[in-house]
Design an enzyme around this catalytic site. Structure first.
Site, PDB file in Angstrom:
ATOM      1  N   SER A   1       3.776   4.732  -1.035  1.00 33.18           N
ATOM      2  CA  SER A   1       5.079   4.508  -0.314  1.00 33.18           C
ATOM      3  C   SER A   1       5.977   3.842  -1.416  1.00 33.18           C
ATOM      4  CB  SER A   1       4.670   3.488   0.886  1.00 33.18           C
ATOM      5  OG  SER A   1       5.686   2.603   1.115  1.00 33.18           O
TER       6      SER A   1
ATOM      7  N   TYR B   1       0.778  -4.364   2.183  1.00 35.65           N
ATOM      8  CA  TYR B   1       1.040  -2.895   2.274  1.00 35.65           C
ATOM      9  C   TYR B   1       1.033  -2.108   0.875  1.00 35.65           C
ATOM     10  CZ  TYR B   1       2.317   1.676   3.868  1.00 35.65           C
ATOM     11  OH  TYR B   1       2.678   2.829   4.144  1.00 35.65           O
TER      12      TYR B   1
ATOM     13  N   LYS C   1      -1.185  -0.068  -1.594  1.00 34.68           N
ATOM     14  CA  LYS C   1      -0.855   1.208  -1.939  1.00 34.68           C
ATOM     15  C   LYS C   1      -0.904   1.348  -3.467  1.00 34.68           C
ATOM     16  CE  LYS C   1       0.203   3.625   1.896  1.00 34.68           C
ATOM     17  NZ  LYS C   1      -0.933   4.669   2.512  1.00 34.68           N
TER      18      LYS C   1
END
Lengths: 325, 325
Positions: free
Chosen positions: B125, B149, B153
């Site tokens: 992402s 998050y 990633k």
């Protein structure tokens, strides 16, 4: 004030403990205890007014790390690592010690909870960078390591920044240049020869140079490394924002320049003990390492580097003389 | 050829399976089976000539992942993740699903050993980047995420590159722009409103816009995302070298431009259903997200983006009509 040092038996750890003992305090607070942990217990000299607990264990064991953190040290130095050559040769061991160890430490701190939020100084490495590079690596250049060791260090940096952002810890990761001149024996680090070609000839022994004379590298002295650690432990971290990893300042030198400085300090007879024996494996690893940095953030944050390579050699000679005395 | 899809029940996973079924082959090899895995079993339509095994489980459970890999899929798509808002709210769950899940997958592949070296396409992402940014984020800009998050990633990308370098897997991580227009209901992602302000008004419902009209963001359509995945599964990965993470091409648009495109496609009455209600938490998260990229490596590697936002809206309207039919 209680201080925990993981990797206390190593060269940098021992020097750090000596510096802390000599100072006796940090930021005006008296140091009362140092928990010196390593895979083998460090045999450390006594220290006036400071209790030194030298213990041994495996940081890949979660309970071991939890027990160390349960003492609630205000400052933690995490220097423990499997070196680059060994992490490349033993994939599982490298991840276990270099990644799981750090994760256990961060989790033990987080799960302590309450107001506990220690300063955690983590020694990262310029091995987080991999070629192709910019001419000078800046503070916004990507981490694209070319070794498992560098990968593990880069992941630890990301974890440290996230745990800091969430308020669990107050972390600073310092990316050390290659430390030259390391005393003692060659180790399994692929970078071991950078010290070897200075230390061994000075001690009257032959040293093998496995790479070309034109190889350029980024180095700092053991004294500079200890200075980085102490500054990272006491600096105002607010200025770092959420980017808690910093490339330390250093000296960018070629092998030829290192040898020329050795000639200047110790003479041709000493230099003649360097034997050139190219090693394709080491050449390949070293070719993926950085050569020069624009370490602006660290410099602005007050970290200071060595000024010239001849001074590094002279400091090493003085250290060895003091050790012999 | 056997294909494993982790996160098969999500919007992108379902579209990917539909595309694979429509094609029936990949690189000239017939697709014989698709293992469609998710936290809840995906209810998928039958697919001519392809066995679809829809199963459910927890990727944070090592044995579950090992059983999926034991079928030796030639291509693995790993799309499963806890979204950004949820990973921020539930620290432990985010690390368990987003980091441990990937690590289990890589370890299961490595431990299979022998000649097994599947292509692994991992959806990363743009949340791996955090402000302050360059005006356009280039391919050598550092990953400094501002969410757990994004951290998870970025760590997965590092692991993927290292496992690939060591020859255990043939990995490609694709950093998806925010996918707009997502069909269905709003989800827990902090980015959910980017789709909501288009989808909900078109469906006759009010939509809340929690950020300023001048917020600029990097988006791609669901169709473009599936195109990225298929290209990543079949491309020649040699050109990537050891840097296996790629920022995908996208469209850089402001909220105002998105709304203007909605007005052009659907009229003022639809636009009037957008209600402005600033949300400080979402504004803070979104302020840390990238706005524009120079996605040169991905473009050179043959990935292609959407050309304009009005076309993305029209494609969404056509998709919804087809779904209703």
């Amino acid at each position: 004030m209680r201080i925990l040092i993981l990797g206390a038996a190593g060269m940098v750890g021992r020097r750090l403990i000596a510096a802390l003992c000599a100072e006796g305090s940090m930021e005006g607070q008296a140091i009362t205890a140092i928990d010196a942990f390593d895979v083998v217990a460090a045999d450390l000299p006594p220290c006036d007014g400071v209790t030194i607990n030298s213990t041994a264990g495996d940081i890949a064991d979660r309970a071991t790390v939890e027990a160390l953190v349960a003492e609630r040290p205000e400052v933690i130095f995490h220097l423990a690592a499997i070196v680059s050559g060994e992490a490349e040769a033993d994939f599982e061991k490298g991840y276990r010690i270099n990644l799981d160890g750090m994760h256990h430490l961060l989790e033990a701190i987080r799960q302590t909870g309450g107001a506990y939020r220690p300063r955690l100084v983590f020694t990262s490495s310029i091995a987080v960078f991999g070629s192709p590079f910019e001419a000078q690596i800046t503070d916004t250049f990507l981490c694209a390591p070319l070794t498992s060791y560098g990968t593990q260090k880069a992941i630890c940096e990301l974890l440290l920044s996230d745990y800091t952002r969430k308020g669990f810890v107050d972390g600073v990761a310092i990316r050390l240049p290659t430390i030259v001149v390391r005393p003692g024996k060659p180790n399994k680090a692929a970078s071991s020869f950078f010290s070897g070609i200075i230390r061994e000839p000075l001690a009257g022994h032959e040293a093998v140079l496995p790479v070309d004379d034109e190889v350029r590298h980024w180095v700092a002295s053991p004294a500079a490394a200890v200075g980085f650690l102490l500054h990272a432990a006491t600096m105002d971290t607010d200025m770092l924002g959420h980017r808690r990893a910093l490339s330390m300042p250093g000296l960018s030198v070629t092998i030829a320049e290192m040898i020329e400085a050795l000639r200047e300090v110790a003479g041709e007879e000493v230099v003649a003990r360097i034997r050139r024996e190219p090693d394709a494996t080491i050449e390949k690893i070293v070719a993926g390492w950085p050569r020069d940095f624009d370490a602006r953030r660290a410099t602005e944050a007050g970290f200071t580097a060595d000024t010239d390579f001849a001074s590094i050699i002279r400091a090493h000679i003085a250290d060895e003389a003091a050790r012999g005395a």
